[in-house]
Write a protein that holds these residues in place. Structure first.
Motif, short mmCIF file in Angstrom:
data_model
loop_
_atom_site.label_atom_id
_atom_site.label_comp_id
_atom_site.label_asym_id
_atom_site.label_seq_id
_atom_site.Cartn_x
_atom_site.Cartn_y
_atom_site.Cartn_z
N THR A 1 0.81 -1.23 0.00
CA THR A 1 0.00 0.00 0.00
C THR A 1 0.85 1.28 0.00
OG1 THR A 1 -0.14 -0.13 2.43
CG2 THR A 1 -1.95 -1.11 1.18
N MET B 1 5.07 0.96 -4.38
CA MET B 1 4.13 0.18 -5.17
C MET B 1 3.33 1.08 -6.10
SD MET B 1 2.99 -2.65 -6.21
CE MET B 1 3.58 -3.95 -5.13
N LYS B 2 3.00 2.27 -5.61
CA LYS B 2 2.27 3.24 -6.44
C LYS B 2 3.10 3.60 -7.67
CE LYS B 2 -0.09 7.69 -6.28
NZ LYS B 2 -0.39 8.91 -5.50
N LEU C 1 3.14 0.76 -10.18
CA LEU C 1 1.91 0.69 -10.98
C LEU C 1 1.86 1.78 -12.04
CD1 LEU C 1 -0.53 -0.24 -8.10
CD2 LEU C 1 -0.28 -1.56 -10.22
N ASP D 1 -4.62 4.15 -7.73
CA ASP D 1 -5.01 3.96 -6.33
C ASP D 1 -5.95 2.77 -6.15
OD1 ASP D 1 -3.46 6.06 -5.54
OD2 ASP D 1 -5.09 7.53 -5.42
N GLN E 1 -4.07 -0.47 -6.63
CA GLN E 1 -3.24 -0.74 -5.46
C GLN E 1 -4.08 -1.37 -4.34
OE1 GLN E 1 -0.86 2.62 -4.37
NE2 GLN E 1 0.45 1.43 -3.01
#
Length: 416
Positions: A219, A223-224, A227, A403, A406
């Motif tokens: 989270t 990771m954002k 992506l 978002d 994720q």
């Protein structure tokens, strides 16, 4: 007369013994593309030379999902094959069902514990006993390229990080060619995604997010960013990508229609089978940002409990043949992977394989050697399937925000 009858009896025993030595060996696998099928044919040859009858049970579908479905129905009906292509945590799940054979007698006779890295041997065991046989080591985080396409677009060499990659991709697009050959199947989407996560976050983050399934990592900001990078790559694929098989995407690179492909080193088997020369016709490099890491995928065959001495003998011979130097060399030269057996002579292998072998050893020492989540080596099949679906939905639907994706991936990671 007595002597003759004794001789006849002795000959009958010899004949019975010979018949018992030879048996049918049915092998379920999903190696159906060019380089893969060639490799299976070699194993068949070795087994037939030992007097056994090879029964090929090939189920098409590169990711192996179709094969897994077929296998379940066979085992449930009490008619398992001698061997089935299964790997990673799925081996443990099958073993826990009590349907796998203890292969320790072969393993001890052939000294598998001394011939395999411990990290690999442990995957092949259940409660300390060998129940599966490893075939090879694949590096998943490869990027393949067509040298002529890069030259035509004015791209000097392979991009080392994602910023360099997108600069190169823009040049290729401008030259009227496809920057990324991609097959739009969920396992291929996940293959690209895990290389992006590894390149953006490094091996420790990759391990936290996609092996340990740590919610904080899943989270967080890294990771954002992963992506966002993943979505950007989608813009450099062609409109016909959905549903395309991986080897057809490799063919696009071969035919100078596309520049790059993110795929494990089984793609190299396709180049080699087509007579292409590494370093000249095609180039190999670790995916951007992942030169000091190695996502591994070890193909293996789980051995099922069989009735009858002949069938068991054929199964034992198959296990020994898979780990033998002859098959390890032939198979891996065809498939594009490297031998799983230690201390193999790599003289016949190309520069891509030699680099793979070197990096495999080095990353094992540095902590950069990590199991592939996309290829059944890292997490339970249930969690892998759920994450794979979430990743693929994000790739295929531009309306899903970063978002939202994720959140979906983090939720999928909790699947038991």
């Amino acid at each position: 007369m007595l002597k003759l009858s004794k001789l006849a009896a002795a000959l009958a025993l010899v004949a019975a013994g010979t018949a018992a030595m030879a048996g049918e060996v049915e092998v379920l696998h999903y190696w159906t593309s060019g380089g893969e099928a060639k490799s299976v044919a070699e194993l068949k040859k070795i087994m037939e030379a030992k007097g056994h009858v090879w029964k090929d049970f090939a189920v098409a579908g590169g990711g192996g999902d179709n094969a897994a479905t077929v296998l379940k129905s066979r085992v449930v009906s009490g008619n398992p094959p001698a061997a089935a292509q299964i790997k990673g945590p799925a081996i443990q799940e099958w073993a826990a069902e009590g349907v796998l054979a203890n292969m320790d007698p072969v393993a001890q006779a052939e000294k598998w514990d001394s011939l395999l890295p411990k990290v690999v041997a442990d995957v092949m065991k259940y409660k300390g006993n060998f129940v599966a046989v490893p075939v090879n080591v694949h590096r998943v985080n490869w990027m393949w390229a067509n040298a002529a396409v890069l030259k035509k677009a004015g791209v000097a060499g392979m991009p080392k990080n994602w910023d360099e990659f997108f600069v190169a991709a823009d040049k290729i697009k401008k030259a009227g060619l496809i920057p990324v050959a991609h097959g739009g199947q969920n396992w291929q989407d996940f293959t690209t995604f895990e290389s992006v996560v590894l390149g953006v976050g490094g091996p420790k983050f990759y391990s936290d997010a996609l092996v340990k399934l740590d919610q904080k990592a899943l989270t967080g900001e890294t990771m954002k960013k992963s992506l966002e990078t993943f979505r950007k790559i989608k813009g450099y694929t062609d409109a016909a990508a959905p549903g395309r098989d991986w080897n057809l995407a490799t063919a696009m690179v071969m035919q100078e229609k596309a520049a790059f492909q993110f795929m494990g080193d089984w793609a190299k088997g396709e180049f080699i089978a087509a007579g292409k020369v590494p370093g000249k016709d095609f180039l190999c490099a670790a995916a951007p940002g992942t030169a000091n890491a190695f996502t591994f995928n070890v193909d293996s065959f789980a051995m099922f409990k069989l009735k009858g001495a002949a069938a068991q003998k054929a199964q034992a011979d198959l296990s020994a043949a898979i780990m033998g130097t002859e098959f390890q060399e032939i198979f891996n030269l065809n498939k594009g992977s490297i031998p799983v057996r230690l201390n193999m002579n790599m003289a016949k292998f190309d520069d891509c394989a030699k680099l793979s072998g070197k990096d495999f050893v080095e990353t094992a020492k540095t902590g950069g050697l990590v199991p592939s989540a996309a290829h059944g080596m890292a997490i339970s099949p249930a969690a892998e399937g759920a994450i794979k679906d979430a990743v693929s939905q994000f790739w295929n639907d531009d309306k899903i925000s970063v978002d939202e994706a994720q959140k979906r991936i983090a939720a999928a990671a909790k699947t038991k």
